[in-house]
Design an enzyme around this catalytic site. Sequence first.
Site, PDB file in Angstrom:
ATOM      1  CG  ASN A   1      -8.266   1.013 -10.919  1.00 58.34           C
ATOM      2  OD1 ASN A   1      -7.952  -0.117 -11.246  1.00 58.34           O
ATOM      3  ND2 ASN A   1      -7.479   2.092 -10.683  1.00 58.34           N
ATOM      4  CD  GLU A   2      -8.883  -3.212 -14.820  1.00 53.31           C
ATOM      5  OE1 GLU A   2      -9.863  -3.141 -14.056  1.00 53.31           O
ATOM      6  OE2 GLU A   2      -8.035  -4.259 -14.327  1.00 53.31           O
TER       7      GLU A   2
ATOM      8  N   GLY B   1      -4.776  -5.318 -11.391  1.00 48.27           N
ATOM      9  CA  GLY B   1      -4.435  -6.480 -11.530  1.00 48.27           C
ATOM     10  C   GLY B   1      -3.946  -6.971 -10.059  1.00 48.27           C
TER      11      GLY B   1
ATOM     12  CG  LEU C   1      -1.684  -5.658 -15.179  1.00 47.27           C
ATOM     13  CD1 LEU C   1      -2.120  -5.819 -16.579  1.00 47.27           C
ATOM     14  CD2 LEU C   1      -1.289  -6.837 -14.809  1.00 47.27           C
TER      15      LEU C   1
HETATM   16  N1  CO8 Z   1       2.281   0.744 -12.685  1.00 44.78           N
HETATM   17  C1  CO8 Z   1       3.495   1.488 -12.832  1.00 44.78           C
HETATM   18  N2  CO8 Z   1       3.827   2.660 -11.871  1.00 44.78           N
HETATM   19  C2  CO8 Z   1       2.953   2.841 -10.689  1.00 44.78           C
HETATM   20  C3  CO8 Z   1       1.818   2.209 -10.707  1.00 44.78           C
HETATM   21  C4  CO8 Z   1       1.546   1.228 -11.669  1.00 44.78           C
HETATM   22  N3  CO8 Z   1       0.357   0.306 -11.615  1.00 44.78           N
HETATM   23  N4  CO8 Z   1       1.038   2.599  -9.881  1.00 44.78           N
HETATM   24  C5  CO8 Z   1       1.842   3.387  -9.016  1.00 44.78           C
HETATM   25  N5  CO8 Z   1       3.030   3.606  -9.801  1.00 44.78           N
HETATM   26  C6  CO8 Z   1       4.086   4.360  -9.572  1.00 44.78           C
HETATM   27  C7  CO8 Z   1       3.785   5.826  -9.666  1.00 44.78           C
HETATM   28  O1  CO8 Z   1       3.659   6.407 -10.775  1.00 44.78           O
HETATM   29  C8  CO8 Z   1       4.811   6.626  -8.678  1.00 44.78           C
HETATM   30  O2  CO8 Z   1       6.051   6.831  -9.469  1.00 44.78           O
HETATM   31  P1  CO8 Z   1       7.229   7.673  -9.197  1.00 44.78           P
HETATM   32  O3  CO8 Z   1       7.684   7.676  -7.810  1.00 44.78           O
HETATM   33  O4  CO8 Z   1       8.105   7.588 -10.170  1.00 44.78           O
HETATM   34  O5  CO8 Z   1       6.482   9.031  -9.198  1.00 44.78           O
HETATM   35  C9  CO8 Z   1       5.095   5.456  -7.577  1.00 44.78           C
HETATM   36  O6  CO8 Z   1       4.599   4.242  -8.290  1.00 44.78           O
HETATM   37  C10 CO8 Z   1       4.565   5.542  -6.258  1.00 44.78           C
HETATM   38  O7  CO8 Z   1       3.301   5.597  -6.326  1.00 44.78           O
HETATM   39  P2  CO8 Z   1       2.230   6.681  -5.453  1.00 44.78           P
HETATM   40  O8  CO8 Z   1       3.123   7.957  -5.068  1.00 44.78           O
HETATM   41  O9  CO8 Z   1       0.957   6.831  -6.192  1.00 44.78           O
HETATM   42  O10 CO8 Z   1       2.121   5.564  -4.415  1.00 44.78           O
HETATM   43  P3  CO8 Z   1       1.092   5.830  -3.027  1.00 44.78           P
HETATM   44  O11 CO8 Z   1       1.546   4.806  -2.015  1.00 44.78           O
HETATM   45  O12 CO8 Z   1       0.786   6.893  -2.653  1.00 44.78           O
HETATM   46  O13 CO8 Z   1      -0.210   5.046  -3.923  1.00 44.78           O
HETATM   47  C11 CO8 Z   1      -1.239   3.267  -5.204  1.00 44.78           C
HETATM   48  C12 CO8 Z   1      -0.012   3.479  -4.007  1.00 44.78           C
HETATM   49  C13 CO8 Z   1      -2.635   3.330  -4.170  1.00 44.78           C
HETATM   50  C14 CO8 Z   1      -1.246   1.949  -5.580  1.00 44.78           C
HETATM   51  C15 CO8 Z   1      -1.363   4.299  -6.184  1.00 44.78           C
HETATM   52  O14 CO8 Z   1       0.066   4.378  -6.796  1.00 44.78           O
HETATM   53  C16 CO8 Z   1      -2.213   3.947  -7.515  1.00 44.78           C
HETATM   54  O15 CO8 Z   1      -3.551   4.216  -7.236  1.00 44.78           O
HETATM   55  N6  CO8 Z   1      -1.492   3.341  -8.618  1.00 44.78           N
HETATM   56  C17 CO8 Z   1      -2.434   3.263  -9.693  1.00 44.78           C
HETATM   57  C18 CO8 Z   1      -2.984   1.994  -9.581  1.00 44.78           C
HETATM   58  C19 CO8 Z   1      -3.687   1.635 -10.767  1.00 44.78           C
HETATM   59  O16 CO8 Z   1      -4.498   2.238 -11.344  1.00 44.78           O
HETATM   60  N7  CO8 Z   1      -3.274   0.365 -11.387  1.00 44.78           N
HETATM   61  C20 CO8 Z   1      -3.927  -0.101 -12.726  1.00 44.78           C
HETATM   62  C21 CO8 Z   1      -2.991  -0.736 -13.730  1.00 44.78           C
HETATM   63  S1  CO8 Z   1      -3.630  -1.299 -15.049  1.00 44.78           S
HETATM   64  C22 CO8 Z   1      -4.017  -2.902 -14.615  1.00 44.78           C
HETATM   65  O17 CO8 Z   1      -3.621  -3.356 -13.454  1.00 44.78           O
HETATM   66  C23 CO8 Z   1      -4.911  -3.943 -15.434  1.00 44.78           C
HETATM   67  C24 CO8 Z   1      -5.041  -3.395 -16.865  1.00 44.78           C
HETATM   68  C25 CO8 Z   1      -5.775  -4.719 -17.564  1.00 44.78           C
HETATM   69  C26 CO8 Z   1      -5.424  -3.998 -19.042  1.00 44.78           C
HETATM   70  C27 CO8 Z   1      -6.583  -4.224 -19.909  1.00 44.78           C
HETATM   71  C28 CO8 Z   1      -6.146  -3.580 -21.430  1.00 44.78           C
HETATM   72  C29 CO8 Z   1      -6.909  -4.323 -22.551  1.00 44.78           C
END
Ligand code: CO8
Length: 304
Positions: free
Chosen positions: A178-179, A154, A109
Amino acid sequence: MALRAALGNKRALSGFISQLYFNSSHGRVCASTVLAAQQRSNSTSSKISVNFDQSTGVAVMHLQSPPVNSLSLDFLTEFCISLEKLEMDKSCRGLIITSGVPKVFSAGLDILEMYGKSPESCGEFWKAVQEMWLKLYSSNMVIVAAINGSSPAGGCLMSLTCDYRIMADNPRYSIGLNETQLGIVAPFWFKDAMANTVGHRNTEMSLALGLLYSPTEALKIGLVDQIVPEDKLMTSAEQMMGKWLAIPAHARQITKSMMRKPTIDKLTSKREADVQNFVSFITKDAIQKSLRTYLEMLKKRKAS
Ligand code: CO8
């Protein structure tokens, strides 16, 4: 008028579709009407590309929203529209979902949809997440995830809805829910989809610790069904699709429905309450603070 206004604006369109689903027990028919209108317009999807091969009945969908295919409201809206179009085309029997972005299947997400947003925006976003999950999990098509990059949270949820998951055997990629590492909690239907796939104990460990698994580890617990060298991913996905499509469709579809219906019904009967829960949870100061810390961590990691 409402439809015309909605078609001019994806956020409004998403809200409009959600409203139709919420207000009607015949949501599919209503949404199809909206989508038929959408098809007549000239809009093309910028975040999703679909190649449908009429001769095989199989479509390949590439997620292409750089940098990380995060599931924003716009993305989810385009995704659901593409999916609905395929679902309505009876000649389309199978769908392979993969990423057009290097190294990432989907980052899950879009955190920016949950951080610093009004309760109304959060609610609208969550309805779109529910919609994606319900559409995928209940699809009559055979859906294969060809996971060619990291797939946290997500992204993992999206893969869990598929009938079969093949992951590229690259130790730099990871998958999992990994939430908790973000200080947030995967809702019951994320948990149910995971438990349906890897069992109760693996799900408990996985969710509590917010574990991300390498392809080999994911295969070991059954989170993915197969790992293959990256250059063999699409041919393997196509081969597996062939196997699934060889089964008489009605028998396969009824079996799928029998296995998934209780999980689907659980969310369907609690959709509005689930939206309220999400909104009240995500807008809490402490949760907003956790999300900010996580976003800062992502930025720092990128800079280092
Ligand atoms: N949302 C928004 N922006 C993101 C996200 C995301 N999920 N993931 C990465 N980005 C952004 C980064 O901040 C970065 O932004 P900027 O260029 O402005 O600095 C850009 O995308 C590129 O990211 P990376 O440099 O980290 O890219 P890599 O290729 O090195 O790594 C990964 C890719 C492995 C995907 C890494 O970005 C990562 O680990 N991202 C986080 C993933 C994550 O933890 N997602 C969880 C989201 S929460 C969800 O899906 C479920 C929520 C359920 C809610 C329940 C509540 C009740």
